[in-house]
Design a protein around this motif. Structure first.
Motif, PDB file in Angstrom:
ATOM      1  N   ALA A  58       0.843  -1.216   0.000  1.00 42.63           N
ATOM      2  CA  ALA A  58       0.000   0.000   0.000  1.00 42.63           C
ATOM      3  C   ALA A  58       0.869   1.253   0.000  1.00 42.63           C
ATOM      4  CB  ALA A  58      -0.927  -0.013   1.212  1.00 42.63           C
ATOM      5  N   PHE A  59       1.946   1.243   0.789  1.00 39.64           N
ATOM      6  CA  PHE A  59       2.832   2.411   0.798  1.00 39.64           C
ATOM      7  C   PHE A  59       3.467   2.623  -0.574  1.00 39.64           C
ATOM      8  CE2 PHE A  59       7.043   4.264   1.073  1.00 39.64           C
ATOM      9  CZ  PHE A  59       6.727   5.503   1.603  1.00 39.64           C
ATOM     10  N   VAL A  60       3.907   1.550  -1.207  1.00 44.09           N
ATOM     11  CA  VAL A  60       4.535   1.658  -2.530  1.00 44.09           C
ATOM     12  C   VAL A  60       3.576   2.306  -3.526  1.00 44.09           C
ATOM     13  CG1 VAL A  60       5.365   0.278  -4.487  1.00 44.09           C
ATOM     14  CG2 VAL A  60       6.174  -0.216  -2.168  1.00 44.09           C
ATOM     15  N   GLN A  61       2.287   2.072  -3.366  1.00 45.79           N
ATOM     16  CA  GLN A  61       1.295   2.624  -4.292  1.00 45.79           C
ATOM     17  C   GLN A  61       0.891   4.063  -3.975  1.00 45.79           C
ATOM     18  OE1 GLN A  61      -1.848  -0.328  -5.553  1.00 45.79           O
ATOM     19  NE2 GLN A  61      -1.003  -1.363  -3.756  1.00 45.79           N
ATOM     20  N   GLU A  62       1.329   4.564  -2.840  1.00 50.73           N
ATOM     21  CA  GLU A  62       0.993   5.947  -2.478  1.00 50.73           C
ATOM     22  C   GLU A  62       1.624   6.913  -3.491  1.00 50.73           C
ATOM     23  OE1 GLU A  62      -0.707   7.663  -0.015  1.00 50.73           O
ATOM     24  OE2 GLU A  62      -1.596   5.708   0.388  1.00 50.73           O
ATOM     25  N   PRO A  63       0.855   7.843  -4.008  1.00 53.14           N
ATOM     26  CA  PRO A  63       1.414   8.811  -4.966  1.00 53.14           C
ATOM     27  C   PRO A  63       2.541   9.658  -4.362  1.00 53.14           C
ATOM     28  CG  PRO A  63      -0.986   8.890  -4.977  1.00 53.14           C
ATOM     29  CD  PRO A  63      -0.585   8.001  -3.839  1.00 53.14           C
ATOM     30  N   ALA A 126      10.933  -1.361  -6.389  1.00 59.12           N
ATOM     31  CA  ALA A 126      12.010  -0.933  -7.292  1.00 59.12           C
ATOM     32  C   ALA A 126      11.433  -0.331  -8.570  1.00 59.12           C
ATOM     33  CB  ALA A 126      12.926  -2.106  -7.610  1.00 59.12           C
ATOM     34  N   MET A 127      10.343  -0.911  -9.079  1.00 59.54           N
ATOM     35  CA  MET A 127       9.675  -0.345 -10.266  1.00 59.54           C
ATOM     36  C   MET A 127       9.109   1.031  -9.955  1.00 59.54           C
ATOM     37  SD  MET A 127       7.553  -3.510 -11.780  1.00 59.54           S
ATOM     38  CE  MET A 127       8.293  -4.737 -12.804  1.00 59.54           C
ATOM     39  N   ARG A 128       8.555   1.145  -8.754  1.00 57.50           N
ATOM     40  CA  ARG A 128       7.947   2.417  -8.337  1.00 57.50           C
ATOM     41  C   ARG A 128       8.976   3.530  -8.278  1.00 57.50           C
ATOM     42  NH1 ARG A 128       6.293   6.593  -7.188  1.00 57.50           N
ATOM     43  NH2 ARG A 128       4.499   7.169  -5.923  1.00 57.50           N
ATOM     44  N   ALA A 129      10.227   3.169  -8.106  1.00 54.86           N
ATOM     45  CA  ALA A 129      11.289   4.169  -8.078  1.00 54.86           C
ATOM     46  C   ALA A 129      11.466   4.846  -9.429  1.00 54.86           C
ATOM     47  CB  ALA A 129      12.611   3.522  -7.648  1.00 54.86           C
ATOM     48  N   THR A 130      11.025   4.175 -10.491  1.00 54.06           N
ATOM     49  CA  THR A 130      11.228   4.724 -11.832  1.00 54.06           C
ATOM     50  C   THR A 130       9.934   5.135 -12.525  1.00 54.06           C
ATOM     51  OG1 THR A 130      11.150   2.512 -12.827  1.00 54.06           O
ATOM     52  CG2 THR A 130      13.320   3.347 -12.148  1.00 54.06           C
ATOM     53  N   LEU A 136       2.402   1.508 -12.623  1.00 56.45           N
ATOM     54  CA  LEU A 136       2.900   0.187 -12.229  1.00 56.45           C
ATOM     55  C   LEU A 136       2.181  -0.891 -13.027  1.00 56.45           C
ATOM     56  CD1 LEU A 136       3.095   0.707  -8.377  1.00 56.45           C
ATOM     57  CD2 LEU A 136       5.032   0.376  -9.933  1.00 56.45           C
ATOM     58  N   PRO A 137       2.921  -1.856 -13.570  1.00 57.00           N
ATOM     59  CA  PRO A 137       2.289  -2.884 -14.402  1.00 57.00           C
ATOM     60  C   PRO A 137       1.399  -3.839 -13.601  1.00 57.00           C
ATOM     61  CG  PRO A 137       4.665  -3.244 -14.247  1.00 57.00           C
ATOM     62  CD  PRO A 137       4.360  -1.988 -13.499  1.00 57.00           C
ATOM     63  N   SER A 138       0.280  -4.191 -14.182  1.00 60.33           N
ATOM     64  CA  SER A 138      -0.684  -5.042 -13.480  1.00 60.33           C
ATOM     65  C   SER A 138      -0.170  -6.464 -13.282  1.00 60.33           C
ATOM     66  CB  SER A 138      -2.014  -5.052 -14.215  1.00 60.33           C
ATOM     67  OG  SER A 138      -1.848  -5.615 -15.505  1.00 60.33           O
TER      68      SER A 138
END
Length: 172
Positions: A58-63, A126-130, A136-138
């Motif tokens: 959930a944190f990774v998905q936070e804008p 790691a993807m969220r970093a870029t 983010l891919p489904s």
């Protein structure tokens, strides 16, 4: 006199047998209580791990999440996510929950699925970093939820329960 001795020996044998049966019963009760306590401990650790995993994702998905990544020192080709002070508690909870869960897990399947869950969550970070949270891919999320389902079924197997089929109507 022989009758008295036989009666005494029979009484003594009855006391010894009764004592032995009583001890066996108490040992069985103690063993069942011990197993119940360990079952409760494992369930608590599994719950804590799942909660930490969900909070991490959930944190990774936070804008507003600020995540960076660098090459992993031991896995060439993989990135290692790095969190700021706001994200560090989520990473620490996941790592602590993962370690604690591995301490009490009964089956290699439970540990293996948890390893893949953590690897998928780290890959997502790691993807969220870029990219942004909406980019983010489904397929990464699909892998995350499939591994979570496998983890739940591994736990159910440890508890002697039947595996749960994934709900075909689920939106994930």
């Amino acid at each position: 006199m022989i009758g008295t001795v036989v009666a005494g020996l029979a009484g003594l044998a009855g006391v010894i047998l009764g004592g032995w049966l009583s001890m066996r019963g108490q040992d069985r009760m103690a063993q069942r209580e011990h197993e119940r306590q360990w079952r409760d401990v494992r369930l608590r650790f599994y719950y804590d791990f799942l909660a930490a995993h969900r909070k991490y994702v959930a944190f990774v998905q936070e804008p507003t999440a600020r995540i960076s990544a660098k090459p992993h020192p031991r896995s060439p080709g993989h990135l290692m996510p790095l969190f700021d002070e706001a994200g560090r508690p989520y990473k620490e909870m996941l790592e602590a929950g993962f370690t604690a869960m591995r301490l009490v897990a009964l089956s290699p399947e439970t540990v293996g699925t948890a390893v893949r869950m953590v690897a998928d969550a780290r890959q997502l970070a790691a993807m969220r970093a870029t990219c942004s949270a909406t980019e983010l891919p489904s397929d990464v999320f699909r892998s995350l939820w499939e591994e979570e389902q496998r983890f739940l079924n591994a736990i159910r197997g440890e508890l002697g329960l039947q595996p749960m089929e994934r709900d075909p109507n689920a939106t994930r």
